[in-house]
Every structure is written in structure tokens, then in C-alpha cells.
Design a protein around this motif. Structure first.
Motif: not given
Length: 297
Positions: A279, A282, A285
Motif C-alpha cells: 500500500s 504509489q 495507490q
């Protein structure tokens, strides 16, 4: 002017969402994987929904129901689908099966069949499609022939959700073969009516806890007062019913997607690579943000 944005749910709707989510997490989600793996009906979900009056919230208060509006109904379906897709078809198909009665049925028919559904004593399915009449529902072959104060039904309906579990069925049948779509009428058929049987469960790629089967009608004799609306209005009622209920399947899809995102969020926090949770990356994400944005939209 209202104190909340025009397109935002009311406080009551948000409270309902929180209530259903809590129930689904506690009583439905723990059985979801087992239900899917074993292709068995989610009885635990039905019991939990009935115990909390969430199995058929759309039924009007005059027939013992909660009298929920369309938005409240789809919120229930969405939140149940987030926990278990199969279970969400309990409230969804209860609405689908009963809407023809709500739209076109006599007061006597409404009282007789909506009250047991509201009490959780029976489920209601919808039987329109046939093997050669799916998208072209007007080409159905199932016949209903008048015989005194009764109709005799013969035919087979395909891909019927919750068939064999539901006690009641809205069945579309041809009463006047010469009139095309205007020769189709709607009836309430009971599971216990002599001549009603069910085909084998369809083997599906998903939503396997909700049985999909044929409903087979062999010389099924039912009282004429079980016709929904006037003779020849069945196809109009069928299309109006689909207009009312397509949004429930959109809600189901949204709930499934939300459940998938919630599961993914939990996974990426636990899964570690290069010494840290994925998580933190990037790229991951970005994917999660895109998913959340599309769901919110």
C-alpha cells in the motif's frame, strides 16, 4: 430550500446503510465464501434479513411491509451485495417478483401474496424468459388456457432466480396466441400447485448461492382470480416491472465492486514487498484511487 445537497441521501438513508452494513458484516459475510464454494442457498442471510425486516423493505405498510422508497431498497441490496452477491438477490428478487402484483394486481391479490412476503414467510420470483424467448420475451410459448373459473398453464420458464426456494412466482403466459404481445397475461403461481416442478440448478460462474433453475409447468390449474391485472396486459406489466427493478441490479453491481475494493484495501496493507506494505507503493495507490473514484461516481 433543503438543508442538504439535492443529490445526497437523507440522514435516514445513511442510517439505514450503516445498519445494513453492520448486519451484513456480522451475519452474512462470514458465510459468503462457503455459500459460493458449496453453491448452496444462503439461509443464514435470509434468516438475518427476515429477523431485521430487511428481506423485502419495498412492500407497503398497508400489507405489513416497511414501505421503503426506491432509494432505501437499493441501499439494502447494495450493502448486502458488498458482503455476499448471492444473498443480495433475496431482497432484489423479492422486489422483482412482487412488483407486477403491486403495479397491476387486485386488492385481494395484493393482500393474499404481499403480506406473507412482508412477514418473511415466503419469497417471490419472476418468470418471464424462456429458452427461445429471452431478450425477445414477446416470443414466449408458455400457454394459459381458460377452463371455467380457472386457467391451465403449460410451458417452461428458464433462468429463474431463486427457483425452488421461492414459494410464489409471477408467470407470464400466452392467453391469446393471435394477439402477439397483447395476448400475454400475468399470473401468480404457487410452488405447491400440482404440476409445478423445477429443473436442475444451472452451473454458473458466480453468484452460485442463488439457485437459477427452470420452472416447469405441466397442466398447472390455478384459479382465474390469480391473474395479475386484465387479460392481455401481462407484457405491459412485465416491461413496467423491469423499468422499476433494473436499478436494483445496478445497486447489486455497485455493492459487489465496493466489497472488492474494501477487500483489496485490506490486502495491500498486509501484503509486504521490499520490506514494506505494498500500500506504500504509489502505483498501487493510483489503482486504488481510480477504483474508489469510479465507485463514488
Amino acid at each position: 430550500m433543503s438543508d442538504f445537497p439535492a443529490y445526497a441521501p437523507s440522514e435516514e438513508h445513511e442510517l439505514l446503510r450503516a445498519t445494513v452494513r453492520e448486519l451484513a458484516d456480522a451475519k452474512i459475510a462470514p458465510f459468503a465464501a462457503e455459500v459460493d464454494e458449496e453453491s448452496r442457498f444462503p439461509q443464514e442471510a435470509l434468516d438475518a434479513l427476515v429477523a431485521n425486516d430487511l428481506h423485502a423493505v419495498h412492500v407497503p405498510e398497508s400489507y405489513g411491509g416497511a414501505g421503503a422508497d426506491a432509494l432505501a431498497t437499493v441501499i439494502v441490496i447494495e450493502e448486502v451485495a458488498r458482503a455476499c452477491a448471492s444473498s443480495s438477490l433475496i431482497p432484489a428478487v423479492n422486489k422483482l417478483g412482487t412488483v407486477p402484483v403491486l403495479l397491476s394486481g387486485s386488492q385481494e391479490l395484493k393482500a393474499k401474496y404481499l403480506a406473507p412476503v412482508a412477514r418473511g414467510e415466503a419469497m417471490f420470483s419472476y418468470a418471464l424468459s424462456e429458452a427461445d424467448a429471452g431478450s425477445d420475451a414477446g416470443g414466449m410459448k408458455t400457454r394459459a388456457v381458460r377452463d371455467g373459473d380457472a386457467f391451465v398453464l403449460n410451458g417452461a420458464k428458464m433462468w429463474i432466480t431463486n427457483a425452488g426456494v421461492s414459494e410464489y412466482y409471477t408467470v407470464m403466459a400466452v392467453t391469446d396466441p393471435s394477439a402477439g404481445a397483447r395476448g400475454i397475461s400475468a399470473f401468480v403461481v404457487e410452488k405447491s400447485d400440482p404440476g409445478v416442478s423445477f429443473g436442475a440448478k444451472e452451473r454458473k460462474l458466480g453468484i452460485k448461492g442463488s439457485p437459477t433453475r427452470q420452472v416447469i409447468l405441466q397442466d398447472v390449474r390455478i384459479p382465474a382470480d390469480r391473474m395479475i391485472g386484465a387479460e392481455g396486459t401481462g407484457f405491459k406489466t412485465a416491461l413496467a416491472t423491469l423499468d422499476h427493478t433494473r436499478i436494483t441490479i445496478a445497486a447489486q453491481a455497485l455493492g459487489i465492486a465496493q466489497g472488492a475494493l474494501d477487500f483489496a484495501l485490506g490486502y495491500v496493507k498486509e501484503r509486504r514487498q521490499f520490506g514494506k506494505p505494498i500500500s506504500d507503493f504509489q502505483g498501487v495507490q493510483f489503482m486504488l484511487a481510480d477504483m474508489a473514484m469510479r465507485l463514488e461516481g
